[in-house]
Design a protein around this motif. Structure first.
Motif, PDB file in Angstrom:
ATOM      1  N   VAL A   1      45.668  44.296  31.586  1.00 16.44           N
ATOM      2  CA  VAL A   1      44.507  43.464  31.913  1.00 16.44           C
ATOM      3  C   VAL A   1      44.890  42.294  32.818  1.00 16.44           C
ATOM      4  O   VAL A   1      44.059  41.444  33.127  1.00 16.44           O
ATOM      5  CB  VAL A   1      43.786  42.970  30.651  1.00 16.44           C
ATOM      6  CG1 VAL A   1      43.141  44.144  29.929  1.00 16.44           C
ATOM      7  CG2 VAL A   1      44.701  42.198  29.721  1.00 16.44           C
ATOM      8  N   LEU A   2      46.131  42.271  33.249  1.00 14.74           N
ATOM      9  CA  LEU A   2      46.557  41.336  34.288  1.00 14.74           C
ATOM     10  C   LEU A   2      46.593  42.041  35.636  1.00 14.74           C
ATOM     11  O   LEU A   2      45.859  41.659  36.557  1.00 14.74           O
ATOM     12  CB  LEU A   2      47.937  40.759  33.965  1.00 14.74           C
ATOM     13  CG  LEU A   2      48.574  39.900  35.073  1.00 14.74           C
ATOM     14  CD1 LEU A   2      47.751  38.650  35.331  1.00 14.74           C
ATOM     15  CD2 LEU A   2      50.019  39.555  34.718  1.00 14.74           C
TER      16      LEU A   2
ATOM     17  N   MET B   1      43.634  40.177  38.011  1.00 17.94           N
ATOM     18  CA  MET B   1      44.009  40.015  39.412  1.00 17.94           C
ATOM     19  C   MET B   1      43.014  40.731  40.325  1.00 17.94           C
ATOM     20  O   MET B   1      42.713  40.250  41.429  1.00 17.94           O
ATOM     21  CB  MET B   1      45.424  40.548  39.653  1.00 17.94           C
ATOM     22  CG  MET B   1      46.515  39.709  39.037  1.00 17.94           C
ATOM     23  SD  MET B   1      48.169  40.369  39.367  1.00 17.94           S
ATOM     24  CE  MET B   1      48.242  40.226  41.152  1.00 17.94           C
ATOM     25  N   THR B   2      42.485  41.852  39.852  1.00 18.58           N
ATOM     26  CA  THR B   2      41.520  42.593  40.655  1.00 18.58           C
ATOM     27  C   THR B   2      40.207  41.844  40.763  1.00 18.58           C
ATOM     28  O   THR B   2      39.691  41.622  41.868  1.00 18.58           O
ATOM     29  CB  THR B   2      41.273  43.989  40.056  1.00 18.58           C
ATOM     30  OG1 THR B   2      42.483  44.749  40.145  1.00 18.58           O
ATOM     31  CG2 THR B   2      40.177  44.718  40.813  1.00 18.58           C
ATOM     32  N   VAL B   3      39.630  41.439  39.621  1.00 21.57           N
ATOM     33  CA  VAL B   3      38.316  40.796  39.700  1.00 21.57           C
ATOM     34  C   VAL B   3      38.404  39.438  40.389  1.00 21.57           C
ATOM     35  O   VAL B   3      37.486  39.049  41.129  1.00 21.57           O
ATOM     36  CB  VAL B   3      37.654  40.686  38.314  1.00 21.57           C
ATOM     37  CG1 VAL B   3      37.258  42.063  37.814  1.00 21.57           C
ATOM     38  CG2 VAL B   3      38.533  39.987  37.302  1.00 21.57           C
TER      39      VAL B   3
ATOM     40  N   SER C   1      50.500  48.078  32.923  1.00 19.70           N
ATOM     41  CA  SER C   1      51.325  48.281  31.730  1.00 19.70           C
ATOM     42  C   SER C   1      52.394  49.344  31.917  1.00 19.70           C
ATOM     43  O   SER C   1      53.328  49.430  31.121  1.00 19.70           O
ATOM     44  CB  SER C   1      50.432  48.668  30.543  1.00 19.70           C
ATOM     45  OG  SER C   1      49.641  49.800  30.853  1.00 19.70           O
ATOM     46  N   ASN C   2      52.283  50.144  32.966  1.00 17.75           N
ATOM     47  CA  ASN C   2      53.326  51.120  33.296  1.00 17.75           C
ATOM     48  C   ASN C   2      54.298  50.590  34.344  1.00 17.75           C
ATOM     49  O   ASN C   2      55.174  51.327  34.793  1.00 17.75           O
ATOM     50  CB  ASN C   2      52.699  52.424  33.786  1.00 17.75           C
ATOM     51  CG  ASN C   2      52.032  53.195  32.674  1.00 17.75           C
ATOM     52  OD1 ASN C   2      52.578  53.300  31.581  1.00 17.75           O
ATOM     53  ND2 ASN C   2      50.844  53.716  32.926  1.00 17.75           N
TER      54      ASN C   2
ATOM     55  N   LEU D   1      36.220  46.642  28.060  1.00 17.13           N
ATOM     56  CA  LEU D   1      36.640  47.814  27.290  1.00 17.13           C
ATOM     57  C   LEU D   1      38.137  47.777  27.022  1.00 17.13           C
ATOM     58  O   LEU D   1      38.597  48.016  25.890  1.00 17.13           O
ATOM     59  CB  LEU D   1      36.255  49.080  28.047  1.00 17.13           C
ATOM     60  CG  LEU D   1      36.672  50.417  27.436  1.00 17.13           C
ATOM     61  CD1 LEU D   1      36.016  50.625  26.075  1.00 17.13           C
ATOM     62  CD2 LEU D   1      36.313  51.558  28.390  1.00 17.13           C
ATOM     63  N   GLN D   2      38.917  47.459  28.042  1.00 15.32           N
ATOM     64  CA  GLN D   2      40.371  47.440  27.871  1.00 15.32           C
ATOM     65  C   GLN D   2      40.820  46.290  26.980  1.00 15.32           C
ATOM     66  O   GLN D   2      41.722  46.461  26.145  1.00 15.32           O
ATOM     67  CB  GLN D   2      41.049  47.361  29.249  1.00 15.32           C
ATOM     68  CG  GLN D   2      40.866  48.640  30.056  1.00 15.32           C
ATOM     69  CD  GLN D   2      41.657  48.645  31.344  1.00 15.32           C
ATOM     70  OE1 GLN D   2      42.214  47.627  31.763  1.00 15.32           O
ATOM     71  NE2 GLN D   2      41.710  49.798  31.990  1.00 15.32           N
ATOM     72  N   VAL D   3      40.188  45.122  27.112  1.00 14.63           N
ATOM     73  CA  VAL D   3      40.540  44.002  26.232  1.00 14.63           C
ATOM     74  C   VAL D   3      40.185  44.350  24.787  1.00 14.63           C
ATOM     75  O   VAL D   3      40.925  44.020  23.856  1.00 14.63           O
ATOM     76  CB  VAL D   3      39.832  42.705  26.688  1.00 14.63           C
ATOM     77  CG1 VAL D   3      40.070  41.585  25.678  1.00 14.63           C
ATOM     78  CG2 VAL D   3      40.351  42.272  28.056  1.00 14.63           C
TER      79      VAL D   3
END
Length: 277
Positions: free
Chosen positions: A28-29, A36-38, A122-123, A154-156
């Motif tokens: 989510v970073l 970073m995207t939004v 995360s990868n 959703l991811q958070v």
């Protein structure tokens, strides 16, 4: 002009280090739907906006807020990496379960950034500017912004169930609440655009559609699956959301052109061409 306030928008302090969760929080970073995207998406949409006033301010305000969220998550990741073991023997010396945390950590957190956050997911895949969209059409962009906030929330939400740390959960609760606001905000902005008579569906509303093509193809749902389950959907009958047409259901789609036959290609490109007769 930007200025940096040293205080965080919300506290970003875990109750205990957790290098494995720091890796997960990277999504989510620096992931496709991360902060970073939004942040960059809203800022570029705002900088490119040719309409001065409330819409430009909206984009730049929320983009600036998202920079603050980036700083919060970076800070949280750095704190989750505090005193992390650098070897397996160190990990299990005082804690038999420490090996699992060590195995789940991201080596790049220590090799690349010295126990700090990375502009990556995360990868470990680096963040990419191709994740952002700033088309110049506010209705198109605002609809994507709703999706971005929905995917981010959703991811958070999923990450919330992957940690038992009270401090981490508190920051995630704050981010979830702001994502709630932002989803509603972009939906309200879409309504405002239409009320102001600036944009409407379908995007781009200003394109001069062909009446003949719109009548034949613009509101027809094509059923390519066996059965007619899809015919029960709102998208298959009744008025279309743009208010300009009525949906129709066609369970027998047909071709509108014959099979294409291409001429031989340029021999200098060495493609496989039909044999000479």
């Amino acid at each position: 002009m930007f200025s940096h306030v040293k205080d965080l928008q919300f506290e970003a302090k875990p109750d205990a280090p957790d290098a494995a969760f720091a890796r997960r929080l990277q999504e989510v970073l620096g992931g496709k739907w991360g902060e970073m995207t939004v942040a960059n998406q809203y800022l570029f949409q705002g900088w490119n906006c040719r309409l001065p006033g409330k819409y430009k301010d909206l984009l730049l305000n929320v983009g600036t807020e998202e920079i603050g969220h980036v700083e919060m998550i970076v800070t949280m990741i750095a704190r989750l990496l505090d005193n992390a073991p650098l070897s397996l023997s160190e990990a299990v010396a005082d804690n038999p379960g420490g090996g699992a945390v060590y195995a789940g950590s991201n080596p790049a957190h220590f090799i690349h950034s010295g126990a700090g956050a990375l502009p990556a997911d995360s990868n470990g895949v680096p963040w990419n500017g191709a994740f952002i969209t700033a088309s110049g059409n506010l209705l198109a962009d605002f609809q994507l912004n709703v999706t971005a906030e929905a995917q981010g929330r959703l991811q958070v939400s999923r990450l919330f169930n992957m940690t038992d740390d009270p401090g981490v959960k508190q920051m995630l609760r704050f981010l979830l609440a702001r994502d709630t606001m932002h989803q509603n905000m972009w939906l309200a902005a879409i309504e405002q655009l239409r009320e102001d008579g600036l944009e409407d569906m379908p995007v781009p509303d200003a394109f001069p559609d062909s009446g003949e093509f719109t009548e034949e193809f613009g509101y027809t749902y094509l059923g390519f699956s066996s059965g007619t389950d899809a015919a029960q959907g709102r998208w298959a009958s009744g008025p279309a959301p743009d208010g300009k047409g009525e949906f129709r259901y066609d369970d027998n789609p047909r071709a509108n052109a014959p099979e294409p036959v291409l001429p031989p290609g340029d021999p200098r490109l060495y493609g496989t061409n039909p044999a000479a007769s």
